[in-house]
Motif scaffolding. Sequence first.
Motif, PDB file in Angstrom:
ATOM      1  N   THR A 127       0.814  -1.215   0.000  1.00 44.08           N
ATOM      2  CA  THR A 127       0.000   0.000   0.000  1.00 44.08           C
ATOM      3  C   THR A 127       0.850   1.269   0.000  1.00 44.08           C
ATOM      4  N   THR A 128       1.823   1.342   0.892  1.00 44.13           N
ATOM      5  CA  THR A 128       2.609   2.573   1.049  1.00 44.13           C
ATOM      6  C   THR A 128       3.827   2.644   0.136  1.00 44.13           C
ATOM      7  N   GLN A 129       4.275   1.482  -0.388  1.00 44.38           N
ATOM      8  CA  GLN A 129       5.497   1.391  -1.186  1.00 44.38           C
ATOM      9  C   GLN A 129       6.737   1.816  -0.399  1.00 44.38           C
ATOM     10  N   ARG A 130       6.656   1.687   0.914  1.00 42.91           N
ATOM     11  CA  ARG A 130       7.766   2.005   1.819  1.00 42.91           C
ATOM     12  C   ARG A 130       8.100   0.754   2.622  1.00 42.91           C
ATOM     13  N   PRO A 131       9.332   0.626   3.082  1.00 45.79           N
ATOM     14  CA  PRO A 131       9.667  -0.518   3.932  1.00 45.79           C
ATOM     15  C   PRO A 131       8.797  -0.520   5.193  1.00 45.79           C
ATOM     16  N   ASN A 132       8.375  -1.703   5.607  1.00 49.64           N
ATOM     17  CA  ASN A 132       7.584  -1.867   6.821  1.00 49.64           C
ATOM     18  C   ASN A 132       8.465  -1.542   8.030  1.00 49.64           C
ATOM     19  N   VAL A 133       7.926  -0.846   9.029  1.00 52.51           N
ATOM     20  CA  VAL A 133       8.716  -0.472  10.206  1.00 52.51           C
ATOM     21  C   VAL A 133       9.255  -1.700  10.931  1.00 52.51           C
ATOM     22  N   ASN A 134       8.572  -2.832  10.821  1.00 56.24           N
ATOM     23  CA  ASN A 134       9.028  -4.066  11.457  1.00 56.24           C
ATOM     24  C   ASN A 134       9.904  -4.914  10.541  1.00 56.24           C
ATOM     25  N   GLY A 135      10.196  -4.413   9.364  1.00 54.29           N
ATOM     26  CA  GLY A 135      11.017  -5.154   8.421  1.00 54.29           C
ATOM     27  C   GLY A 135      10.195  -6.170   7.646  1.00 54.29           C
ATOM     28  N   MET A 136      10.894  -7.068   6.962  1.00 55.18           N
ATOM     29  CA  MET A 136      10.191  -8.080   6.168  1.00 55.18           C
ATOM     30  C   MET A 136       9.513  -9.084   7.096  1.00 55.18           C
ATOM     31  N   ASN A 137       8.458  -9.713   6.593  1.00 55.79           N
ATOM     32  CA  ASN A 137       7.719 -10.651   7.439  1.00 55.79           C
ATOM     33  C   ASN A 137       8.560 -11.892   7.730  1.00 55.79           C
ATOM     34  N   SER A 138       8.157 -12.643   8.743  1.00 53.91           N
ATOM     35  CA  SER A 138       8.961 -13.768   9.225  1.00 53.91           C
ATOM     36  C   SER A 138       9.092 -14.883   8.190  1.00 53.91           C
ATOM     37  N   GLN A 139       8.069 -15.129   7.375  1.00 50.47           N
ATOM     38  CA  GLN A 139       8.146 -16.185   6.375  1.00 50.47           C
ATOM     39  C   GLN A 139       9.196 -15.846   5.309  1.00 50.47           C
ATOM     40  N   LEU A 140       9.226 -14.595   4.878  1.00 49.38           N
ATOM     41  CA  LEU A 140      10.252 -14.157   3.941  1.00 49.38           C
ATOM     42  C   LEU A 140      11.640 -14.312   4.548  1.00 49.38           C
ATOM     43  N   ARG A 141      11.803 -13.788   5.756  1.00 49.83           N
ATOM     44  CA  ARG A 141      13.103 -13.825   6.428  1.00 49.83           C
ATOM     45  C   ARG A 141      13.595 -15.259   6.613  1.00 49.83           C
ATOM     46  N   GLN A 142      12.724 -16.141   7.081  1.00 47.59           N
ATOM     47  CA  GLN A 142      13.128 -17.528   7.323  1.00 47.59           C
ATOM     48  C   GLN A 142      13.543 -18.216   6.030  1.00 47.59           C
ATOM     49  N   GLY A 143      12.818 -17.957   4.954  1.00 48.41           N
ATOM     50  CA  GLY A 143      13.196 -18.541   3.669  1.00 48.41           C
ATOM     51  C   GLY A 143      14.525 -18.016   3.169  1.00 48.41           C
ATOM     52  N   LEU A 144      14.743 -16.714   3.309  1.00 48.62           N
ATOM     53  CA  LEU A 144      15.993 -16.109   2.842  1.00 48.62           C
ATOM     54  C   LEU A 144      17.185 -16.524   3.704  1.00 48.62           C
ATOM     55  N   GLU A 145      16.943 -16.750   4.993  1.00 53.79           N
ATOM     56  CA  GLU A 145      18.026 -17.199   5.876  1.00 53.79           C
ATOM     57  C   GLU A 145      18.600 -18.535   5.423  1.00 53.79           C
ATOM     58  N   LYS A 146      17.789 -19.361   4.777  1.00 56.29           N
ATOM     59  CA  LYS A 146      18.262 -20.664   4.287  1.00 56.29           C
ATOM     60  C   LYS A 146      19.282 -20.510   3.159  1.00 56.29           C
ATOM     61  N   LEU A 147      19.295 -19.363   2.515  1.00 58.16           N
ATOM     62  CA  LEU A 147      20.246 -19.088   1.432  1.00 58.16           C
ATOM     63  C   LEU A 147      21.460 -18.284   1.889  1.00 58.16           C
ATOM     64  N   PHE A 148      21.430 -17.837   3.132  1.00 57.61           N
ATOM     65  CA  PHE A 148      22.479 -16.946   3.618  1.00 57.61           C
ATOM     66  C   PHE A 148      23.809 -17.684   3.719  1.00 57.61           C
ATOM     67  N   VAL A 149      24.846 -17.110   3.094  1.00 56.35           N
ATOM     68  CA  VAL A 149      26.187 -17.668   3.129  1.00 56.35           C
ATOM     69  C   VAL A 149      27.084 -16.644   3.796  1.00 56.35           C
ATOM     70  N   ARG A 150      27.636 -17.030   4.918  1.00 56.55           N
ATOM     71  CA  ARG A 150      28.539 -16.118   5.630  1.00 56.55           C
ATOM     72  C   ARG A 150      29.828 -15.963   4.830  1.00 56.55           C
ATOM     73  N   SER A 151      30.270 -14.724   4.692  1.00 53.57           N
ATOM     74  CA  SER A 151      31.509 -14.498   3.942  1.00 53.57           C
ATOM     75  C   SER A 151      32.699 -14.924   4.793  1.00 53.57           C
ATOM     76  N   GLU A 152      33.713 -15.392   4.098  1.00 56.25           N
ATOM     77  CA  GLU A 152      34.937 -15.822   4.778  1.00 56.25           C
ATOM     78  C   GLU A 152      35.729 -14.594   5.201  1.00 56.25           C
ATOM     79  N   PRO A 153      36.358 -14.656   6.380  1.00 58.52           N
ATOM     80  CA  PRO A 153      37.175 -13.525   6.811  1.00 58.52           C
ATOM     81  C   PRO A 153      38.365 -13.320   5.865  1.00 58.52           C
ATOM     82  N   SER A 154      38.722 -12.071   5.697  1.00 56.79           N
ATOM     83  CA  SER A 154      39.839 -11.720   4.823  1.00 56.79           C
ATOM     84  C   SER A 154      41.141 -12.287   5.380  1.00 56.79           C
ATOM     85  N   LYS A 155      41.975 -12.828   4.491  1.00 54.19           N
ATOM     86  CA  LYS A 155      43.245 -13.424   4.912  1.00 54.19           C
ATOM     87  C   LYS A 155      44.389 -12.493   4.533  1.00 54.19           C
ATOM     88  N   LEU A 156      44.456 -11.369   5.180  1.00 56.11           N
ATOM     89  CA  LEU A 156      45.532 -10.399   4.899  1.00 56.11           C
ATOM     90  C   LEU A 156      46.717 -10.617   5.792  1.00 56.11           C
TER      91      LEU A 156
END
Length: 156
Positions: A127-156
């Motif tokens: 309706t508002t075309q603005r981000p929800n103050v509570n962020g994305m809904n839990s179903q979206l977040r839980q699904g996206l978390e399954k794809l989350f890949v933590r980046s490897e720390p830099s080896k400098l």
Amino acid sequence: MSSQQQLKTRARKDYPFLLEYRTRWSDNDMYDHMNNSVYNFLFDSVINSYLMEHCGLHPPTSAQHPLMAHTHCDYFSAISYPKVAELCLRVNKLSKSSVVYEVALFEKGVEQVKAVGELVHVFVDRTTQRPNVNGMNSQLRQGLEKLFVRSEPSKL
């Protein structure tokens, strides 16, 4: 190793989700390879397929939906009709209302990655075309978390 060199070393195992796409004759351009604009269509398709299948997104009616905020693609080698593309998806960053995806395009049967794209979605209220103050809904977040890949720390 530069960011682009690192992307060139990507393998299918680096991505939790894979979707096949059979290239079409009309995907090729006059140079006899898949036109650059088709990559963006494919990247958008693999992301939205995942969102619909695993995150409960129903584009015509969902209260929240994604708006594209950024796209970028690094091309390493060409693919053309009649090859089969394998689109691999991961999440590199997950924020309150936004997500940074990485999509890799491989040719079926070929180990080297053909292209790697980065796309950013911001999930907004229908309706508002603005981000929800509570962020994305839990179903979206839980699904996206399954794809989350933590980046490897830099080896400098």
